[in-house]
Motif scaffolding. Structure first.
Motif, PDB file in Angstrom:
ATOM      1  N   GLY A 311       0.888  -1.341   0.079  1.00  0.00           N
ATOM      2  CA  GLY A 311      -0.052  -0.004   0.116  1.00  0.00           C
ATOM      3  C   GLY A 311       0.899   1.144  -0.034  1.00  0.00           C
ATOM      4  N   GLU A 334       1.979  -2.492  -4.933  1.00  0.00           N
ATOM      5  CA  GLU A 334       0.700  -1.505  -5.097  1.00  0.00           C
ATOM      6  C   GLU A 334      -0.081  -2.625  -6.133  1.00  0.00           C
ATOM      7  OE1 GLU A 334      -1.724   0.151  -4.753  1.00  0.00           O
ATOM      8  OE2 GLU A 334      -0.923   1.996  -3.313  1.00  0.00           O
ATOM      9  N   TYR A 339      -1.379   3.739  -9.342  1.00  0.00           N
ATOM     10  CA  TYR A 339      -1.013   3.662  -7.896  1.00  0.00           C
ATOM     11  C   TYR A 339       0.226   3.716  -7.523  1.00  0.00           C
ATOM     12  CZ  TYR A 339      -6.057   3.493  -6.560  1.00  0.00           C
ATOM     13  OH  TYR A 339      -7.285   3.901  -6.677  1.00  0.00           O
ATOM     14  N   LEU A 340       1.068   2.684  -8.385  1.00  0.00           N
ATOM     15  CA  LEU A 340       2.384   2.672  -8.065  1.00  0.00           C
ATOM     16  C   LEU A 340       3.207   3.853  -8.292  1.00  0.00           C
ATOM     17  CD1 LEU A 340       4.650   0.626  -6.893  1.00  0.00           C
ATOM     18  CD2 LEU A 340       4.707  -0.263  -9.265  1.00  0.00           C
ATOM     19  N   ALA A 343       2.725   6.329  -5.896  1.00  0.00           N
ATOM     20  CA  ALA A 343       3.372   6.016  -4.591  1.00  0.00           C
ATOM     21  C   ALA A 343       4.850   6.616  -4.824  1.00  0.00           C
ATOM     22  CB  ALA A 343       3.183   4.666  -4.228  1.00  0.00           C
TER      23      ALA A 343
END
Ligand SMILES: C[C@H](O)CC(=O)SCCNC(=O)CCNC(=O)[C@H](O)C(C)(C)COP(=O)(O)OP(=O)(O)OC[C@H]1O[C@@H](n2cnc3c(N)ncnc32)[C@H](O)[C@@H]1OP(=O)(O)O
Length: 712
Positions: A311, A334, A339-340, A343
């Motif tokens: 996460g 992720e 999203y990765l 992040a």
């Protein structure tokens, strides 16, 4: 060869007396060590076989300063005659004016009184990367062995003021550049070079530098005074001001005069409440890693070198940043490329923040970032030593992650969750790895906040706790080991701090007055400004959780909901209790009074519907005594190991003013009988929010102090 437990002296055939400080773990200076040091200097000065002296520390460490137990003893007895006479009696009379030169051989660190002894020597030789500093202000006092005078004379007024005010150390390399260190050598060469240097001084081949007499580094008097004047504007706390006054005395009237004034003010400050509170924080911080039945059963911590973070949201990316900055390899997992990439960008932004603040350069940032590997595939987690799950507070999601990682990771891998609310037993329910499961609750922003709650369950093995304690120390964080409960130790103890100010507002106490009283006490922000900044959504979710867990003593206020309904979102939309305009300070928005009045009508808690009349002191007490009360329940339930862990939680988690020693230490100074009697009367007048806990009641009746409780 002279020898007592903590000082030894050996006179070599070369005519050098090697004096070694030995008092593990940091070679701190006890009263008897200082006496013995003085006696060794006298003997060396009087001996025809001695031409020069080398002062060193055993076991690769020079000296961590005055033994803190000396100060504790002074606090206990309120007697400053228990302080050593080292400043004049040892450093000025024996080391500087004793007619035989001495050279300090520094390894590891020279701090506080340790660096002051070294500065009393004629020269200082150090190994690379040794730490040098005068951190006394952090303990609520000023240096007491001439440090305020010799440091400016060796490194210049500006750098000395910076080092003293920040309590930060410099490396021996920086010390060499500044003139504090004369040479840097390897540890193998240290004593040989120091001995030769000492003989060179004795035989006139090197200058004999008396740092108290030096003036070249001080520069023009006016410039030094100007530096002090501008420092005074920044540092207004009394012991900081005292330190600047003492430096000024030396600049105006000479080093010796400065030493005399320093000695006087040091002794006054040692007995101040600030020194007592800060010393307690220092010791309490070190006590948190001593967990009965866990850290005292001979377990050796195993190193955690590679960690997976599952996460990459705000918490996950903060945790990943905290790890890579401490040289730990991270696999960031992720669920999608989008999203990765978000992040990873967030980690980069966190690191860029370190670059902006001068803590990293671009090269170091690049190297740090190379420790981060993003992935969408659990396969990449198969060789990690620990997984930290940091996804949303969603029970079934967390449970399925724990199931997945159990299938992939080794049977030694530690499974941690960063949950702040969900029971670890529930999260790990579907696994058979209960002994390897625990909570690692970091506070946001995780790469900056120092506190970590290590949450153990009934099944977490002591070895795992020991490993994670060591791991948090590598992250340079302060861990407290706690048990499972809603909010754990920190948020649980402080939930009344969320609700109390709202209760007062509903009793008719002006919210801006509440904020003023709380910030004057030393909190960085008042509770209403804090609501504005942290966001009403977070606030409402937090209140809901505690109302559900502790309905008997929760106060539910409609105030924040009314704020939202009136189009206010706090700092987020620039309109909260305060107005926020870019580039200017937040301003109290008195039009919120109407919303507060509406809230008062709805709750109808103010007796007779009229605002209550309270003093500023009562406001402070009505806000913090309920926190002390809840902390008593946390202690009674064994959530923390000792009361002082809550002090550390309050200082590092809630920014409770450290000079108070933390909330429980502060409560001890007020007295539990008084706190109990106040809560009892507010309970009768304003309801169960103030109801004293039985633990507090029992202790108050017996006149016990609470801040010293350790649960075994
Ligand atoms: C007259 C003078 O001007 C007045 C003074 O000198 S006041 C003292 C000034 N010195 C300081 O502030 C240094 C305080 N110490 C430190 O900063 C750090 O302990 C250190 C950098 C020396 C070592 O750090 P680290 O290796 O992480 O170990 P740390 O866990 O902090 O300390 C190890 C142990 O030494 C103890 N210790 C550290 N400094 C001590 C001191 N000055 N006196 C007594 N004990 C000390 C700690 O309490 C701890 O004890 P524990 O093992 O029982 O918990």
């Amino acid at each position: 060869m002279a020898n007592n437990a903590s000082i030894s002296m050996e006179i070599g055939n070369d005519g050098v007396a090697l004096i070694t400080m030995l008092n593990p773990p940091v070679n701190a200076l006890t009263l008897s060590a200082l006496e013995e040091l003085k006696r060794c200097y006298e003997e060396a000065i009087d001996s025809d076989n001695v031409k020069a002296i080398v002062l060193s520390g055993a076991d690769g460490r020079f000296c961590g300063g005055l033994d803190i137990s000396v100060v504790e003893n002074v606090h206990k007895h309120g007697d400053i005659s228990l302080l050593p006479d080292a400043s004049i009696g040892l450093v000025v009379n024996k080391m500087e004016n004793g007619k035989k030169p001495s050279v300090a051989a520094i390894q590891g660190f020279a701090l506080g009184g340790g660096l002051e002894l070294a500065m009393g020597c004629s020269a200082r030789i150090a190994t690379a990367k040794s730490d040098l500093g005068l951190p006394e202000l952090r303990l609520g006092v000023i240096p007491g062995c001439g440090g305020t005078q010799r440091l400016p004379r060796l490194v210049g007024t500006s750098k000395a003021v910076e080092m003293l005010m920040s309590s930060k150390t410099i490396t021996s390399e920086e010390g060499k550049e500044l003139g504090l260190i004369d040479a840097i050598v390897s540890s193998e060469e240290l004593l040989t070079v120091a001995r030769c240097w000492a003989l060179d001084i004795a035989e006139g081949r090197q200058p004999n530098c008396n740092s108290l007499q030096k003036t070249d580094k001080l520069g023009p008097k006016d410039e030094s005074l100007e530096i002090l004047k501008s420092a005074r504007q920044r540092y207004t706390v009394p012991h900081y001001k005292a330190c600047l006054d003492v430096i000024e005395e030396g600049i105006i009237s000479g080093g010796y005069s400065g030493v005399l004034k320093e000695d006087k003010l040091f002794k006054e400050l040692v007995l101040s409440n600030t020194a007592k509170g800060l010393l307690h924080v220092f010791l309490a911080e070190r006590a948190t890693t001593k967990v009965p039945g866990v850290t005292d059963i001979g377990l050796k911590p195993q190193r955690i070198e590679k960690v997976a973070v599952v996460g990459g949201g705000l918490m996950g990316s903060g945790i990943a940043t905290a790890l890579i900055i401490s040289n730990i390899s991270v696999v960031l997992k992720e669920i999608s490329h989008e999203y990765l990439s978000k992040a990873v960008k967030s980690v980069e932004a966190n690191l860029q923040g370190f670059v902006t603040r001068g803590k990293l350069n671009q090269d170091m940032m690049k190297r740090t970032l190379s420790l981060l590997k993003g992935t969408l595939d659990y396969e990449e987690l198969k060789d990690v030593d620990m997984v930290i799950e940091a996804v949303n507070e969603n029970v079934s999601l967390k449970q399925s992650i724990f199931e997945d990682i159990e299938k992939i990771c080794t049977s030694e891998c530690i499974f941690a969750s960063n949950t702040s609310t969900i029971s670890l037993d529930v999260i790990g329910k579907r696994t058979s790895s209960q002994d390897r499961i625990l909570g690692i609750h970091l506070f946001s922003p995780a790469h900056l906040m120092p506190l970590v709650e290590i949450v153990r369950t009934e099944n977490t093995s002591p070895q795992v706790i020991v490993d994670v304690i060591k791991f948090t120390k590598i992250l340079k964080k302060v861990p407290i080991v706690v048990k499972n409960c809603t909010g754990f130790a920190v948020n649980r103890s402080f939930f009344p701090y969320m609700q109390g100010p709202d209760l007062l507002a509903n009793l008719g106490v002006d919210i801006f007055r509440i904020d003023r009283v709380i910030t004057e006490f030393g909190m960085r922000l008042g509770p209403f400004q804090l609501q504005d900044l942290s966001g009403y959504g977070i606030y409402l979710a937090g209140v809901k959780e505690f109302v559900a867990a502790f309905p008997d003593r929760s106060f539910q206020s409609p105030l924040v909901q009314l704020m939202v309904e009136n189009g206010r979102e706090g700092k987020k939309n620039g309109k909260g209790y305060y107005t926020y305009n870019k580039g200017s300070k937040p301003e109290a928005d008195h039009s919120v009074i109407q919303i507060v009045e509406e809230s008062m009508r709805l709750t109808n808690v103010a007796p007779g519907g009229k605002p209550i009349s309270v003093t500023d002191e009562e406001i402070l007490e009505m806000i913090f005594f309920p926190v002390v009360n809840e902390a008593c329940r946390v202690i009674e339930e064994g959530i923390v190991v000792r009361a002082s862990d809550i002090d550390i939680a309050s200082v590092h988690g809630f920014k409770f003013p450290p000079e108070t020693g933390g909330i429980m230490f502060w409560a001890d100074t007020i007295g539990y009988e008084y706190i109990y009697s106040k809560l009892k009367s507010w309970h009768e007048s304003y309801g169960d929010f103030f109801k004293p806990s039985t633990f507090l009641e029992q202790r108050a009746c017996k006149g016990f102090a609470l801040g010293r409780i350790v649960l075994t």
